[in-house]
Design an enzyme around this catalytic site. Structure first.
Site, short mmCIF file in Angstrom:
data_model
loop_
_atom_site.label_atom_id
_atom_site.label_comp_id
_atom_site.label_asym_id
_atom_site.label_seq_id
_atom_site.Cartn_x
_atom_site.Cartn_y
_atom_site.Cartn_z
N HIS A 98 -7.77 -5.73 -1.15
CA HIS A 98 -6.57 -5.01 -0.73
C HIS A 98 -5.81 -5.75 0.37
O HIS A 98 -4.59 -5.85 0.33
CB HIS A 98 -7.01 -3.63 -0.23
N ASP A 114 -9.56 -5.03 -5.61
CA ASP A 114 -9.12 -4.03 -4.64
C ASP A 114 -9.96 -2.76 -4.79
O ASP A 114 -9.94 -2.12 -5.84
CB ASP A 114 -7.63 -3.72 -4.88
N CYS A 163 0.86 -1.21 0.00
CA CYS A 163 0.00 0.00 0.00
C CYS A 163 0.89 1.25 0.00
O CYS A 163 1.73 1.39 -0.88
CB CYS A 163 -0.97 -0.05 1.17
#
Lengths: 128, 369
Positions: B343, B314, B157
């Site tokens: 995610h 995601d 991320c």
């Protein structure tokens, strides 16, 4: 779902009472909500609400901060700003220490390579 | 009783006697008690033994205690860089289901960069500081402790964003392999995903948020992420727990994940402002106009071997935000790996240890000799 239909309906199980209805509506509701939050209207509305909240709570927060600063000053206590500045200086000091640590590591490595030529060992022993 | 052959027969109403009623209510009360305990208490997460090797301000660098003899370990150590607005324990969620455990078993010398929880004094921290002050210092220590000249980074991320910036700005620092997980890098599509849509709206003012609040409260980030899929996050997750409360395996997994989700931390105001303005709104990294502390970031300077892991479902980092980087990096050895999942699910979900982890490990093993 057929699995649920095989079970005998139990009026004393609060979850079973609305399970079928829930399962049927859940996916549709989830999809609708995802579509809703992905619209420009939603984005604009949340942005405007956030803006209004931050702007309207600003004066109140400022007044509170001023009175708190005054109170702390009267009590000979450090204010939030002073503690924050101190913490910033601590971080700067830590960075300087880290630089010194890096130089010490280099010195140690150089010393090791002098003491045992041909062998460049890492400073495995110098762990924090 | 319902006939076993009539699967689709409607539920049959049976008037329970007093004893049945008492039993049913007792079971429901017990279920409620368990539900309450699971939603309000913390499970033990991040339990794999590790030692602290470096600290700076709130940031900490940990080394996981190896489980494989030194002679059998991979010579290239791996540094995991997680996002700055969550705790990194999701990489080591629970014994028996932990990426950290898995990689240790495969013989990696494993390190974790934990950015910590920013305080009011860190409100001005920007990506410049994370990329050029914190990460290089941690890497220096990491190289010194491991004794390795080359290393690998796994960024997830915003950790992947930070790792990409670092890899582009310091290509000769010894970074051999870079693994990006759900990396938010390309914001050219302003309709892709809720975050992009919300933040690109003129009504959204990140400068005002930071001016008034300093750091961005964890609750604000958490509710923003949950509002991307409000029904699933605010209702579906709890209903799933309620339905499976008698299944210890599901309950254990849910409890561990919920503990991680509940453990929210604020995000440094400066970094938030920069993320929204320079990345989400202006897409500077992809436009080749991003400047980090006076240094222009060119993705073409990124030379490390690159594995780009994209989660197909995601909703936080839609796939399109991670795809185009492959055309712009200077890496010769690069691969995109698409995984079905969301995610977090691609690394912490039930299927992770059969799909994502082995692929990452085999890709890395081939490049860690």
């Amino acid at each position: 779902m057929s699995q649920n239909n095989n079970e005998t309906f139990n009026p004393f199980d609060p979850s079973a009472m609305f399970k079928d209805v829930r399962n049927a509506g859940m996916d549709a509701m989830a999809k609708t909500m995802v579509e809703l939050v992905n619209t420009d209207a939603y984005a604009e509305a949340t942005g405007a609400m956030l803006d209004a909240w931050l702007t309207s709570s600003g004066p109140f927060r400022k007044t509170l901060e001023q009175s708190m600063t005054q109170t702390l000053a009267n009590l000979n206590l450090p204010t939030r700003d002073e503690v924050t500045r101190l913490a910033e200086r601590m971080t700067n000091l830590e960075m300087r220490l880290d630089d010194i640590d890096a130089k010490l590591d280099d010195c140690l490595r150089a010393l090791q390579s002098f003491s045992s030529p041909g062998k460049s060992k890492s400073s495995e022993g110098r762990k924090k | 009783m319902t006939d076993a052959t009539t699967d689709t027969a409607p539920a049959e109403f049976k008037m329970p006697n007093f004893l049945d009623a008492c039993t049913a209510w007792h079971q429901a009360a017990e279920k409620m008690q368990s539900f309450n305990r699971l939603t309000t208490t913390d499970a033990k997460i991040g339990q794999t033994p590790k030692e602290l090797v470096w600290t700076l301000n709130k940031a900490k660098l940990y080394r996981y205690v190896p489980v494989v003899p030194e002679k059998d370990r991979k010579p290239v150590p791996l540094l995991m860089v997680f996002a700055i607005m969550n705790r990194p324990h999701v990489l080591d969620l629970r014994p028996g289901h932990s990426f950290v455990e898995y990689m240790l078993r495969e013989g990696y010398d494993l390190y974790l960069m934990d950015w910590g929880e920013p305080g009011p004094e860190d409100a001005k921290l920007k990506f410049d500081d994370y990329v050029l002050d914190y990460l290089p210092r941690a890497i220096r220590k990491f190289k010194s402790v491991s004794g390795a000249k080359e290393f690998s980074i796994l960024g997830w991320c915003l950790g992947a964003l930070i790792s990409t910036l670092y890899a582009s700005l310091r290509p000769d620092d010894g970074l051999k392999n870079l693994i990006l997980l759900t990396a938010p890098l390309d914001f050219s599509d302003k309709t892709a995903g809720g975050f992009t849509r919300w933040t690109s709206n003129a009504a959204f003012n990140p400068d005002l948020i930071v001016e008034k609040l300093g750091n961005v409260p964890g609750e604000m980030i958490d509710s923003g992420a949950k509002m991307l899929k409000p029904i699933e996050n605010y209702l579906g997750s709890y209903l799933m727990l309620w339905d499976n409360i008698d299944n210890p395996k599901t309950v254990e997994a849910w409890h561990a994940m919920n503990t991680w989700v509940r453990d929210i931390i604020p995000m440094a105001g400066g970094a938030y402002q920069q993320l929204i303005n320079e990345f989400y709104k202006e897409n500077r990294l992809m436009e080749d106009s991003l400047v980090i502390r006076g240094e222009q970031v060119h993705l073409s300077h990124l030379k490390a071997n690159l594995l780009n892991v994209i989660a197909e479902a995601d909703h936080i980092t839609p796939p399109c935000q991670s795809e185009r980087v492959m055309e712009l990096v200077g890496s010769q050895d690069k691969e995109v790996f698409r995984v079905r999942g969301g995610h977090i699910g691609i690394m912490a979900g039930r299927g992770a240890e059969k799909t994502t982890w082995p692929h990452i490990e085999s890709w890395l093993a081939a490049r860690s000799s």
